[in-house]
Design a protein around this motif. Structure first.
Motif, PDB file in Angstrom:
ATOM      1  N   THR A   1     -46.363  41.421  34.186  1.00 31.39           N
ATOM      2  CA  THR A   1     -47.637  41.176  33.549  1.00 31.39           C
ATOM      3  C   THR A   1     -48.904  41.369  34.270  1.00 31.39           C
ATOM      4  O   THR A   1     -50.005  41.440  33.628  1.00 31.39           O
ATOM      5  N   LEU A   2     -48.635  41.698  35.458  1.00 31.24           N
ATOM      6  CA  LEU A   2     -49.877  41.963  36.392  1.00 31.24           C
ATOM      7  C   LEU A   2     -50.196  43.679  36.611  1.00 31.24           C
ATOM      8  O   LEU A   2     -49.089  44.185  36.474  1.00 31.24           O
ATOM      9  N   LYS A   3     -51.381  43.878  36.492  1.00 32.36           N
ATOM     10  CA  LYS A   3     -51.603  45.350  36.642  1.00 32.36           C
ATOM     11  C   LYS A   3     -51.968  45.488  38.047  1.00 32.36           C
ATOM     12  O   LYS A   3     -52.988  44.922  38.717  1.00 32.36           O
ATOM     13  N   LEU A   4     -51.486  46.470  38.765  1.00 34.54           N
ATOM     14  CA  LEU A   4     -51.646  46.833  40.356  1.00 34.54           C
ATOM     15  C   LEU A   4     -51.799  48.177  40.231  1.00 34.54           C
ATOM     16  O   LEU A   4     -51.314  48.958  39.896  1.00 34.54           O
TER      17      LEU A   4
ATOM     18  N   ALA B   1     -45.323  45.822  45.307  1.00 32.57           N
ATOM     19  CA  ALA B   1     -44.898  44.670  44.427  1.00 32.57           C
ATOM     20  C   ALA B   1     -45.792  43.507  44.640  1.00 32.57           C
ATOM     21  O   ALA B   1     -45.807  42.737  45.731  1.00 32.57           O
ATOM     22  N   LEU B   2     -46.723  43.156  43.747  1.00 31.51           N
ATOM     23  CA  LEU B   2     -47.490  41.845  43.756  1.00 31.51           C
ATOM     24  C   LEU B   2     -47.012  40.834  42.845  1.00 31.51           C
ATOM     25  O   LEU B   2     -46.580  40.929  41.813  1.00 31.51           O
TER      26      LEU B   2
ATOM     27  N   ALA C   1     -41.626  33.303  41.510  1.00 27.72           N
ATOM     28  CA  ALA C   1     -42.348  34.256  40.842  1.00 27.72           C
ATOM     29  C   ALA C   1     -42.588  34.048  39.615  1.00 27.72           C
ATOM     30  O   ALA C   1     -41.659  33.727  38.444  1.00 27.72           O
ATOM     31  N   LEU C   2     -43.767  33.938  38.916  1.00 28.46           N
ATOM     32  CA  LEU C   2     -44.387  33.737  37.499  1.00 28.46           C
ATOM     33  C   LEU C   2     -44.413  35.319  36.975  1.00 28.46           C
ATOM     34  O   LEU C   2     -44.126  35.230  35.793  1.00 28.46           O
ATOM     35  N   ALA C   3     -45.045  36.163  37.819  1.00 25.99           N
ATOM     36  CA  ALA C   3     -45.545  37.330  37.442  1.00 25.99           C
ATOM     37  C   ALA C   3     -45.317  38.496  38.295  1.00 25.99           C
ATOM     38  O   ALA C   3     -45.471  37.911  39.588  1.00 25.99           O
ATOM     39  N   ARG C   4     -45.309  39.791  37.788  1.00 25.49           N
ATOM     40  CA  ARG C   4     -45.196  40.922  38.851  1.00 25.49           C
ATOM     41  C   ARG C   4     -46.045  41.944  38.256  1.00 25.49           C
ATOM     42  O   ARG C   4     -45.991  42.303  37.209  1.00 25.49           O
ATOM     43  N   GLY C   5     -46.566  42.801  39.380  1.00 28.56           N
ATOM     44  CA  GLY C   5     -47.129  43.827  39.061  1.00 28.56           C
ATOM     45  C   GLY C   5     -46.637  44.759  40.213  1.00 28.56           C
ATOM     46  O   GLY C   5     -46.325  44.597  41.306  1.00 28.56           O
ATOM     47  N   GLU C   6     -46.487  46.180  39.707  1.00 25.63           N
ATOM     48  CA  GLU C   6     -45.935  47.190  40.599  1.00 25.63           C
ATOM     49  C   GLU C   6     -46.652  48.627  40.302  1.00 25.63           C
ATOM     50  O   GLU C   6     -47.173  48.895  39.498  1.00 25.63           O
ATOM     51  N   LEU C   7     -46.920  49.086  41.701  1.00 21.88           N
ATOM     52  CA  LEU C   7     -47.483  50.429  41.993  1.00 21.88           C
ATOM     53  C   LEU C   7     -46.616  51.261  42.863  1.00 21.88           C
ATOM     54  O   LEU C   7     -46.251  50.742  43.948  1.00 21.88           O
TER      55      LEU C   7
END
Length: 178
Positions: free
Chosen positions: A33-36, A139-140, A166-172
């Protein structure tokens, strides 16, 4: 006796260099759900040379959004899944209201832990010459509670701590080849 000492030294060296039990496992999963993102390269695109071992080896600028209200800490892990999940960078103790990092700069209270090179801080992409470009995953993670790890934490210790909270993760993902 000499053989035992040699085996013990080899095992110690393997662990010290990041060759622990989880060194070849993928990063922990969490709701995506995170935007990275980065203004320096698009997701799946080529990373500029300045971020690599062939350039200035400076960390790229990153920005993010979508941190859940319950997050108490953010953690960033950069790995190369094409090289058995080699960890290039870990940053912990990121305040949940932080929106990103400038190129080569971090907020003062964050903690950079050991990477698989055995050093603290950013280790830029450096795949073997002649290999196809490797993928570098940033990965955040938004975490339920502070991890409580210090700068001497190994990549495996970071991976274990993140996977439990970890609640949420964003990936680039960036690519780099030599």
């Amino acid at each position: 006796m000499r053989r035992l000492l040699v085996l013990a030294a080899a095992a110690t060296l393997l662990v010290a260099c990041g060759g622990g039990d989880k060194a070849d496992e993928p990063l922990p999963e969490a709701a995506a759900t995170l935007k990275l993102e980065s203004p320096a390269f698009r997701d799946g695109g080529a990373m500029p040379k300045r971020f690599s071992c062939d350039g200035d080896e400076v960390s790229p600028p990153l920005s993010w959004s979508g941190v859940p209200a319950g997050a108490r800490e953010l953690a960033l892990v950069m790995e190369d899944p094409d090289a058995d999940h080699f960890v290039h960078w870990t940053v912990l103790n990121i305040a949940p209201d932080t929106k990103g990092f400038d190129e080569g700069r971090l907020p003062p209270d964050v903690i950079e832990t050991e990477n698989t090179f055995g050093k603290r801080g950013y280790g830029g992409p450096c795949p073997p010459e002649g290999d196809d470009p490797h993928h570098y995953v940033f990965a955040l993670y938004a975490l339920r509670k502070p991890l409580g790890l210090g700068a001497g934490a190994s990549p495996d210790e970071v991976r274990d701590a993140v996977s439990g909270d970890a609640l949420a993760r964003g990936e680039l993902t960036g690519r780099f080849g030599r």
